[in-house]
Write a protein that holds these residues in place. Structure first.
Motif, PDB file in Angstrom:
ATOM      1  N   PRO A 211       0.835  -1.202   0.000  1.00  0.00           N
ATOM      2  CA  PRO A 211       0.000   0.000   0.000  1.00  0.00           C
ATOM      3  C   PRO A 211       0.867   1.248   0.000  1.00  0.00           C
ATOM      4  CG  PRO A 211       0.074  -0.972   2.192  1.00  0.00           C
ATOM      5  CD  PRO A 211       0.778  -1.923   1.277  1.00  0.00           C
ATOM      6  N   GLY A 212       0.280   2.361  -0.312  1.00  0.00           N
ATOM      7  CA  GLY A 212       1.034   3.606  -0.356  1.00  0.00           C
ATOM      8  C   GLY A 212       1.540   4.029   1.009  1.00  0.00           C
ATOM      9  N   LEU A 213       2.504   4.938   1.012  1.00  0.00           N
ATOM     10  CA  LEU A 213       3.098   5.400   2.262  1.00  0.00           C
ATOM     11  C   LEU A 213       2.067   6.058   3.173  1.00  0.00           C
ATOM     12  CD1 LEU A 213       6.447   6.944   0.941  1.00  0.00           C
ATOM     13  CD2 LEU A 213       6.123   4.755   2.110  1.00  0.00           C
ATOM     14  N   LEU A 214       1.059   6.675   2.580  1.00  0.00           N
ATOM     15  CA  LEU A 214       0.049   7.374   3.366  1.00  0.00           C
ATOM     16  C   LEU A 214      -1.222   6.554   3.553  1.00  0.00           C
ATOM     17  CD1 LEU A 214       0.343  10.929   1.743  1.00  0.00           C
ATOM     18  CD2 LEU A 214       1.540  10.035   3.753  1.00  0.00           C
ATOM     19  N   ALA A 215      -1.191   5.285   3.138  1.00  0.00           N
ATOM     20  CA  ALA A 215      -2.409   4.471   3.169  1.00  0.00           C
ATOM     21  C   ALA A 215      -2.973   4.332   4.573  1.00  0.00           C
ATOM     22  CB  ALA A 215      -2.125   3.093   2.581  1.00  0.00           C
ATOM     23  N   GLY A 216      -2.117   4.081   5.552  1.00  0.00           N
ATOM     24  CA  GLY A 216      -2.594   3.886   6.920  1.00  0.00           C
ATOM     25  C   GLY A 216      -3.274   5.110   7.482  1.00  0.00           C
ATOM     26  N   VAL A 217      -2.722   6.277   7.194  1.00  0.00           N
ATOM     27  CA  VAL A 217      -3.304   7.523   7.692  1.00  0.00           C
ATOM     28  C   VAL A 217      -4.629   7.812   7.010  1.00  0.00           C
ATOM     29  CG1 VAL A 217      -2.957  10.008   7.890  1.00  0.00           C
ATOM     30  CG2 VAL A 217      -1.032   8.451   8.250  1.00  0.00           C
ATOM     31  N   LEU A 218      -4.650   7.685   5.684  1.00  0.00           N
ATOM     32  CA  LEU A 218      -5.850   8.034   4.932  1.00  0.00           C
ATOM     33  C   LEU A 218      -6.997   7.064   5.178  1.00  0.00           C
ATOM     34  CD1 LEU A 218      -4.181   9.038   1.546  1.00  0.00           C
ATOM     35  CD2 LEU A 218      -5.131  10.564   3.291  1.00  0.00           C
ATOM     36  N   ALA A 219      -6.685   5.777   5.402  1.00  0.00           N
ATOM     37  CA  ALA A 219      -7.741   4.792   5.638  1.00  0.00           C
ATOM     38  C   ALA A 219      -8.466   5.056   6.947  1.00  0.00           C
ATOM     39  CB  ALA A 219      -7.149   3.387   5.652  1.00  0.00           C
ATOM     40  N   HIS A 220      -7.838   5.757   7.863  1.00  0.00           N
ATOM     41  CA  HIS A 220      -8.461   6.083   9.148  1.00  0.00           C
ATOM     42  C   HIS A 220      -8.904   7.547   9.192  1.00  0.00           C
ATOM     43  CE1 HIS A 220      -6.127   2.428  10.060  1.00  0.00           C
ATOM     44  NE2 HIS A 220      -7.074   2.199  10.952  1.00  0.00           N
ATOM     45  N   PHE A 221      -9.220   8.092   8.021  1.00  0.00           N
ATOM     46  CA  PHE A 221      -9.693   9.465   7.925  1.00  0.00           C
ATOM     47  C   PHE A 221     -10.988   9.466   7.111  1.00  0.00           C
ATOM     48  CE2 PHE A 221      -9.658  13.850   6.235  1.00  0.00           C
ATOM     49  CZ  PHE A 221      -9.551  14.530   7.435  1.00  0.00           C
ATOM     50  N   PRO A 222     -12.097   8.945   7.693  1.00  0.00           N
ATOM     51  CA  PRO A 222     -13.349   8.768   6.943  1.00  0.00           C
ATOM     52  C   PRO A 222     -14.201  10.030   6.872  1.00  0.00           C
ATOM     53  CG  PRO A 222     -13.597   7.908   9.151  1.00  0.00           C
ATOM     54  CD  PRO A 222     -12.183   8.426   9.068  1.00  0.00           C
ATOM     55  N   SER A 223     -13.688  11.072   6.253  1.00  0.00           N
ATOM     56  CA  SER A 223     -14.446  12.305   6.074  1.00  0.00           C
ATOM     57  C   SER A 223     -15.262  12.201   4.788  1.00  0.00           C
ATOM     58  CB  SER A 223     -13.500  13.505   6.013  1.00  0.00           C
ATOM     59  OG  SER A 223     -14.196  14.670   5.665  1.00  0.00           O
ATOM     60  N   ALA A 224     -16.561  12.008   4.931  1.00  0.00           N
ATOM     61  CA  ALA A 224     -17.420  11.809   3.761  1.00  0.00           C
ATOM     62  C   ALA A 224     -17.354  12.960   2.762  1.00  0.00           C
ATOM     63  CB  ALA A 224     -18.859  11.558   4.202  1.00  0.00           C
ATOM     64  N   PRO A 225     -17.426  14.239   3.213  1.00  0.00           N
ATOM     65  CA  PRO A 225     -17.360  15.328   2.228  1.00  0.00           C
ATOM     66  C   PRO A 225     -16.047  15.343   1.448  1.00  0.00           C
ATOM     67  CG  PRO A 225     -18.207  16.135   4.315  1.00  0.00           C
ATOM     68  CD  PRO A 225     -17.716  14.741   4.570  1.00  0.00           C
ATOM     69  N   LEU A 269      -2.464   4.938  -2.597  1.00  0.00           N
ATOM     70  CA  LEU A 269      -2.897   3.583  -2.945  1.00  0.00           C
ATOM     71  C   LEU A 269      -1.749   2.641  -3.292  1.00  0.00           C
ATOM     72  CD1 LEU A 269      -6.002   4.448  -5.171  1.00  0.00           C
ATOM     73  CD2 LEU A 269      -5.966   3.850  -2.739  1.00  0.00           C
ATOM     74  N   GLY A 270      -0.566   3.196  -3.523  1.00  0.00           N
ATOM     75  CA  GLY A 270       0.556   2.340  -3.906  1.00  0.00           C
ATOM     76  C   GLY A 270       0.470   1.861  -5.341  1.00  0.00           C
ATOM     77  N   ILE A 271      -0.318   2.557  -6.163  1.00  0.00           N
ATOM     78  CA  ILE A 271      -0.469   2.210  -7.579  1.00  0.00           C
ATOM     79  C   ILE A 271       0.351   3.201  -8.397  1.00  0.00           C
ATOM     80  CG2 ILE A 271      -2.074   1.903  -9.500  1.00  0.00           C
ATOM     81  CD1 ILE A 271      -4.255   1.326  -7.445  1.00  0.00           C
ATOM     82  N   PHE A 272       1.259   2.676  -9.218  1.00  0.00           N
ATOM     83  CA  PHE A 272       2.180   3.522  -9.972  1.00  0.00           C
ATOM     84  C   PHE A 272       1.755   3.572 -11.435  1.00  0.00           C
ATOM     85  CE2 PHE A 272       4.159   3.153  -6.124  1.00  0.00           C
ATOM     86  CZ  PHE A 272       5.468   3.589  -6.052  1.00  0.00           C
TER      87      PHE A 272
END
Length: 372
Positions: A211-225, A269-272
């Motif tokens: 996964p991307g370097l920021l995946a862990g942080v972003l996955a725990h940031f469920p801001s719908a807007p 996402l770790g997608i290049f």
């Protein structure tokens, strides 16, 4: 000339631009050349080819055939890099890559390389072998047939540079993005009750091997807007790529935004999307890069022209032999490509913003100036 013809044949790209792009593109493509010989060990039961002609495949070709294909691809990419029989080598490279990746994708996993592998064939019609190439040296006047004049790295110093292949490549990239956007629209990306981007982020964080370097942080940031806005931005950006083809300035602006978008996707996402960024390089003004002044003597030019084909074969064989080692560094090369692409895109956007701000300030000053 009609307005359409004028639009197709008008552009800012020079022979130096496309010639230098040829060198950069093929050098960076080498680590991504497919390795085929291992496919011969897979049983036919594992075949899961994509829709199209490869769906007729019943088993992989024999190992000797796959090895020959690898060697032909290696020689074709080196020939294109060096600018030897450039149009033939470029078209051969695209054809062989289509076949090679078709075989690789027959194992069920399909990557985003279609735009990248079409570049050599399209750019061959932009005469990207006319500069900085063995073809240019081979077509210089020989001793005893007149003196060598003009730029020794250019075949036709006075011929106008074709622009339509660049416009064609831009349209092809735009269509590729539209085909990516339409399924998103039909699958509910624009539905306010769901956040597709967040769903992908969570899946990559918990399922993906890298996964991307920021995946862990972003996955725990469920801001719908925020995630809903990202859904809309993604779809609108992908749909807008094709529309931006109408203007080179708009096109380069959108590509610059895409380079930043691809870097963000890699981090989250770790997608290049390396192939996309490589293709965007066709629209960079490479000719502005300052190169050391140099001049080849007639004797050196003749030696390169005479022994160039043998050298291309030798270097192509070396590239093929070193294929596994080169393949192992493709991730590092991909990071460099994405970061360099994003840096170039950001630089273009900054220069564009400065130009617009300067124009705005000038126009405002002129309006505010007293009338004599």
């Amino acid at each position: 000339m009609s307005r359409f013809d004028s639009w197709v044949n008008t552009g800012p790209f020079s022979a130096r631009d496309v010639g230098l792009f040829r060198i950069v593109f093929t050098l960076l493509l080498i680590p991504y050349l497919p390795r085929l010989s291992g496919l011969g060990a897979y049983p036919s039961g594992l075949l899961d080819p994509p829709a199209g002609p490869f769906a007729m495949l019943r088993e992989f070709p024999p190992v000797p055939v796959l090895v020959v294909m690898e060697l032909v691809i290696a020689v074709a990419v080196v020939a294109t890099l060096c600018g030897l029989y450039t149009r033939v080598a470029s078209i051969l490279l695209t054809v062989m890559l289509v076949i090679a990746y078709g075989l690789v994708f027959s194992l069920g996993k399909v990557d985003h390389v279609a735009v990248m592998i079409s570049v050599p064939a399209i750019m061959s019609f932009a005469r990207w072998g006319d500069t900085f190439s063995l073809d240019a040296l081979r077509r210089r006047p020989r001793r005893g047939r007149g003196s060598a004049t003009g730029d020794p790295t250019t075949i036709h110093p006075t011929r106008s540079q074709p622009q339509w292949p660049l416009r064609f490549l831009a349209i092809a990239i735009g269509i590729a993005f539209v085909t990516a956007a339409i399924p998103k629209v039909s699958n509910g990306w624009l539905d306010f009750s769901t956040q597709a981007s967040y769903g992908y982020q969570v899946r990559q964080n918990f399922i993906a091997e890298s996964p991307g370097l920021l995946a862990g942080v972003l996955a725990h940031f469920p801001s719908a807007p925020l995630w809903e806005m990202l859904d809309w931005v993604t779809v609108l950006l992908e749909l807008g790529v094709l529309v931006s083809v109408l203007s080179w300035t708009t096109w380069r602006t959108v590509l610059s935004l895409l380079t930043l978008f691809h870097l963000a996707i890699a981090l989250s996402l770790g997608i290049f999307f390396v192939g996309n960024v490589l293709a965007y390089g066709a629209f960079v003004s490479w000719g502005r890069v300052r190169l050391p002044a140099w001049h080849l003597s007639v004797r050196t030019s003749e030696a390169l022209a005479r022994f160039g084909p043998a050298g291309v074969l030798i270097v192509g064989a070396i590239v093929w032999i070193a294929g596994d080692a080169l393949w192992s560094v493709r991730l590092d090369v991909g990071v460099i490509i994405l970061v360099a692409g994003a840096g170039t895109g950001a630089g273009y956007l900054i220069r564009l913003a400065r130009a617009l701000l300067r124009r705005f300030v000038t126009a405002r000053s002129e309006r505010a100036a007293p009338v004599a």
